[in-house]
Design a protein around this motif. Structure first.
Motif, short mmCIF file in Angstrom:
data_model
loop_
_atom_site.label_atom_id
_atom_site.label_comp_id
_atom_site.label_asym_id
_atom_site.label_seq_id
_atom_site.Cartn_x
_atom_site.Cartn_y
_atom_site.Cartn_z
N VAL A 1 0.86 -1.18 0.00
CA VAL A 1 0.00 0.00 0.00
C VAL A 1 0.90 1.23 0.00
O VAL A 1 1.69 1.42 0.92
N LEU A 2 0.76 2.06 -1.05
CA LEU A 2 1.53 3.30 -1.16
C LEU A 2 0.57 4.46 -0.94
O LEU A 2 -0.41 4.59 -1.66
N GLU A 3 0.87 5.28 0.06
CA GLU A 3 0.06 6.46 0.35
C GLU A 3 0.93 7.70 0.17
O GLU A 3 2.16 7.59 0.17
N ASP A 4 0.30 8.87 0.04
CA ASP A 4 1.02 10.10 -0.23
C ASP A 4 1.99 9.86 -1.38
O ASP A 4 3.18 10.16 -1.31
N LEU A 5 1.45 9.27 -2.43
CA LEU A 5 2.21 8.81 -3.59
C LEU A 5 3.02 9.94 -4.22
O LEU A 5 2.51 11.02 -4.48
N GLN A 6 4.29 9.66 -4.45
CA GLN A 6 5.19 10.61 -5.08
C GLN A 6 5.27 10.32 -6.59
O GLN A 6 5.06 9.19 -7.01
N LYS A 7 5.56 11.33 -7.37
CA LYS A 7 5.70 11.17 -8.83
C LYS A 7 6.79 10.15 -9.14
O LYS A 7 6.68 9.39 -10.11
N ASP A 8 7.84 10.10 -8.31
CA ASP A 8 8.94 9.14 -8.50
C ASP A 8 8.52 7.69 -8.27
O ASP A 8 9.32 6.78 -8.49
N ALA A 9 7.29 7.47 -7.80
CA ALA A 9 6.83 6.12 -7.54
C ALA A 9 6.42 5.40 -8.82
O ALA A 9 6.16 4.19 -8.80
N ALA A 10 6.39 6.11 -9.95
CA ALA A 10 6.04 5.48 -11.23
C ALA A 10 7.14 4.50 -11.61
O ALA A 10 8.33 4.79 -11.46
N GLY A 11 6.75 3.32 -12.08
CA GLY A 11 7.73 2.33 -12.51
C GLY A 11 7.17 0.93 -12.39
O GLY A 11 5.96 0.73 -12.27
N MET A 12 8.06 -0.04 -12.41
CA MET A 12 7.68 -1.45 -12.36
C MET A 12 7.90 -1.99 -10.94
O MET A 12 9.00 -1.92 -10.39
N TYR A 13 6.83 -2.54 -10.37
CA TYR A 13 6.89 -3.18 -9.06
C TYR A 13 6.84 -4.69 -9.28
O TYR A 13 6.01 -5.18 -10.04
N THR A 14 7.74 -5.39 -8.62
CA THR A 14 7.81 -6.84 -8.75
C THR A 14 7.63 -7.46 -7.39
O THR A 14 8.33 -7.11 -6.45
N CYS A 15 6.67 -8.37 -7.28
CA CYS A 15 6.51 -9.14 -6.06
C CYS A 15 6.87 -10.58 -6.38
O CYS A 15 6.29 -11.20 -7.27
#
Length: 148
Positions: A110-124
């Motif tokens: 869960v990402l809150e107060d999302l920053q613009k730098d959070a854009a990208g590929m998330y791998t679990c």
């Protein structure tokens, strides 16, 4: 020059090597019967800067999971959070993405107060302990962060 080439190769080593190294001790009795049967699940998500988003890593809690993040234009996968034996933990280098929480009842990020730098590929990377042996599933989520 060979040292620099080795360092570059080390940085680009697939993230799965990190997972397998971390699992070596806690999973000594866990046998992966067919490592060729790795499942890959891909999805996309869009969120607004300053808002929140929940990224899923399956609907069933795995025995172990590790979340990683790759910034667009790079091949450097950075560990964001994990749960392998000592409860869920968020890595300090994840601060630039926003406020990160791990749910106790699911392997969701869960990402809150999302920053613009959070854009990208998330791998679990999720490891499930089944009656037939260990099963590994990779969940890839491409997150796009829009302006407010």
């Amino acid at each position: 020059l060979p040292v620099m080439a080795s360092l570059k190769a080390f940085r680009t080593t697939p993230y799965v090597c990190f997972l397998l190294c971390c699992l070596a001790l806690p999973l000594q009795g866990l046998e992966i019967f067919d490592p060729e049967e790795v499942e890959y699940i891909r999805s996309n998500a869009t969120a607004t800067a300053g808002g929140s988003v929940t990224l899923d890593c399956g609907s069933v809690m795995p025995a172990i999971y590790i979340w990683g993040f790759t910034k667009p234009g790079t091949d450097n996968n950075v560990a964001v959070a994990h749960n392998y034996g000592q409860g869920p933990k968020v890595q300090p280098q994840a601060d630039s993405l926003g406020s990160i929480q791990l749910r106790d009842d699911a392997p969701a990020l869960v990402l809150e107060d999302l920053q613009k730098d959070a854009a990208g590929m998330y791998t679990c990377q999720a490891l499930y302990d089944t009656d037939e042996g260990a099963r590994i599933t990779f969940y890839f989520t491409r997150l796009e962060v829009e302006d407010k």
